[in-house]
Enzyme design. Sequence first.
Site, short mmCIF file in Angstrom:
data_model
loop_
_atom_site.label_atom_id
_atom_site.label_comp_id
_atom_site.label_asym_id
_atom_site.label_seq_id
_atom_site.Cartn_x
_atom_site.Cartn_y
_atom_site.Cartn_z
CE LYS A 52 8.17 -9.22 0.09
NZ LYS A 52 7.78 -8.86 1.46
CG ASP A 61 8.66 -5.30 0.34
OD1 ASP A 61 9.33 -6.31 0.64
OD2 ASP A 61 7.89 -4.74 1.13
N GLY A 69 4.24 1.87 1.96
CA GLY A 69 5.18 2.19 3.05
C GLY A 69 6.55 2.64 2.51
CG ASP A 98 1.60 -3.53 -5.78
OD1 ASP A 98 2.40 -3.67 -4.83
OD2 ASP A 98 0.70 -4.35 -6.05
N PRO A 149 0.80 -1.24 0.00
CG PRO A 149 0.04 -0.93 2.21
CD PRO A 149 0.77 -1.92 1.31
C1 LIG Z 1 4.74 -6.93 1.04
S1 LIG Z 1 3.76 -6.07 -0.07
C2 LIG Z 1 4.70 -4.63 -0.34
C3 LIG Z 1 4.63 -3.65 0.80
C4 LIG Z 1 5.22 -2.30 0.42
N1 LIG Z 1 6.66 -2.38 0.20
C5 LIG Z 1 4.95 -1.25 1.48
O1 LIG Z 1 5.90 -0.71 2.00
O2 LIG Z 1 3.79 -0.97 1.73
C6 LIG Z 1 3.98 -6.96 -1.54
C7 LIG Z 1 3.33 -6.37 -2.75
O3 LIG Z 1 3.71 -7.11 -3.91
C8 LIG Z 1 2.68 -6.93 -4.84
N2 LIG Z 1 2.82 -7.83 -5.97
C9 LIG Z 1 2.72 -9.19 -6.01
N3 LIG Z 1 2.96 -9.62 -7.28
C10 LIG Z 1 3.22 -8.52 -8.03
C11 LIG Z 1 3.57 -8.30 -9.39
N4 LIG Z 1 3.68 -9.32 -10.25
N5 LIG Z 1 3.79 -7.04 -9.80
C12 LIG Z 1 3.69 -6.00 -8.94
N6 LIG Z 1 3.37 -6.14 -7.65
C13 LIG Z 1 3.15 -7.39 -7.19
C14 LIG Z 1 1.42 -7.15 -4.03
O4 LIG Z 1 0.31 -6.59 -4.70
C15 LIG Z 1 1.79 -6.42 -2.73
O5 LIG Z 1 1.27 -5.12 -2.73
#
Ligand SMILES: C[S@@+](CC[C@H](N)C(=O)[O-])C[C@H]1O[C@@H](n2cnc3c(N)ncnc32)[C@H](O)[C@@H]1O
Length: 296
Positions: A259, A230, A176, A192, A174
């Site tokens: 991850k 991330d 951060g 994202d 979202p």
């Molecule tokens: C752990 S969260 C990131 C949190 C973010 N760094 C923050 O500080 O709020 C992981 C994110 O990866 C995104 N995500 C997963 N697969 C994705 C893709 N193929 N392309 C872009 N985003 C992706 C998810 O939608 C999610 O919002």
Amino acid sequence: MIGYLAAEGFEEELARELGAPHERHGRLFLAPGPERSAAWAANVWRTPVRLEVRSIADAAAQLRALQRNWALYSARDHRRAALIDARLPHVSAKPIAPFSPLPAAPLGSFTLLDRDTVLASADCASPFPHGEVRFVEDHEGPPSRAYLKLWELFTLSGRWPAPGERVVDLGAAPGGWTWVLASLGCRVLSVDKAPLDPRVAALPNVEHRTQSAFALDPAEVGPIDWLFSDVICYPKRLLGLVERWLAAGNVRNFACTIKFQGETDHETATRFAAIEGARLRHLSHNRHELTWTRLA
Ligand SMILES: C[S@@+](CC[C@H](N)C(=O)[O-])C[C@H]1O[C@@H](n2cnc3c(N)ncnc32)[C@H](O)[C@@H]1O
């Protein structure tokens, strides 16, 4: 001997990284030197010595003779260890502000191997007790707690993007990390599949693209100062993405979270670590993940 304190919950990962032979005391592993890079270690005890102690007072006196500040890692004889600790100077565990200088005072670590034997290392890799960095948190600005990972990385490395630098934040929602980067005055391209928190999306130096991070073309983006990721994905897929951006040659600095889902993918972690100029580490705000950086 060198001591490696495993990040909590990742003892098996560290054991595998160190290989045989090693001796284990709770989260503390002792392995033959010289010091090796160990991503799953929260702290490294660089100069461990065994002290034969006659009493609690004698243990405290021997430790104080080595240096002033000590952090107790207690794996057994907890009460006796705590009584020794109580006789040592108080070490502040106050949360720090992000981007502040690291504590300059040397901080040693000690543990009780048995009633009469202290293992003490005056020199440790981290200036924080057990490598745990605690921040004065911001409960208003960032929309998720992930910002703490970036604060920790920047504070520990003493490196962060300068105002006006162009950065890409993959897997940004979202928001951060994007919030941290925008607060530093960067021009942020965040990517994202999900939307950003509206307060972060509305920041003047943030552009958001709702799309897959894997579909973003480095050539179309052009030169950038930092690439952050991330994204939740399999480590191998992230490695492919990083290799693509490395090959494009347009990125000065990288900071990515690897991850793990289920089993730790050691093989891919090793491949990340082998990239020239790279550093792989488990931050105290990381869960089952490692932070991979390649800084200019
Ligand atoms: C752990 S969260 C990131 C949190 C973010 N760094 C923050 O500080 O709020 C992981 C994110 O990866 C995104 N995500 C997963 N697969 C994705 C893709 N193929 N392309 C872009 N985003 C992706 C998810 O939608 C999610 O919002």
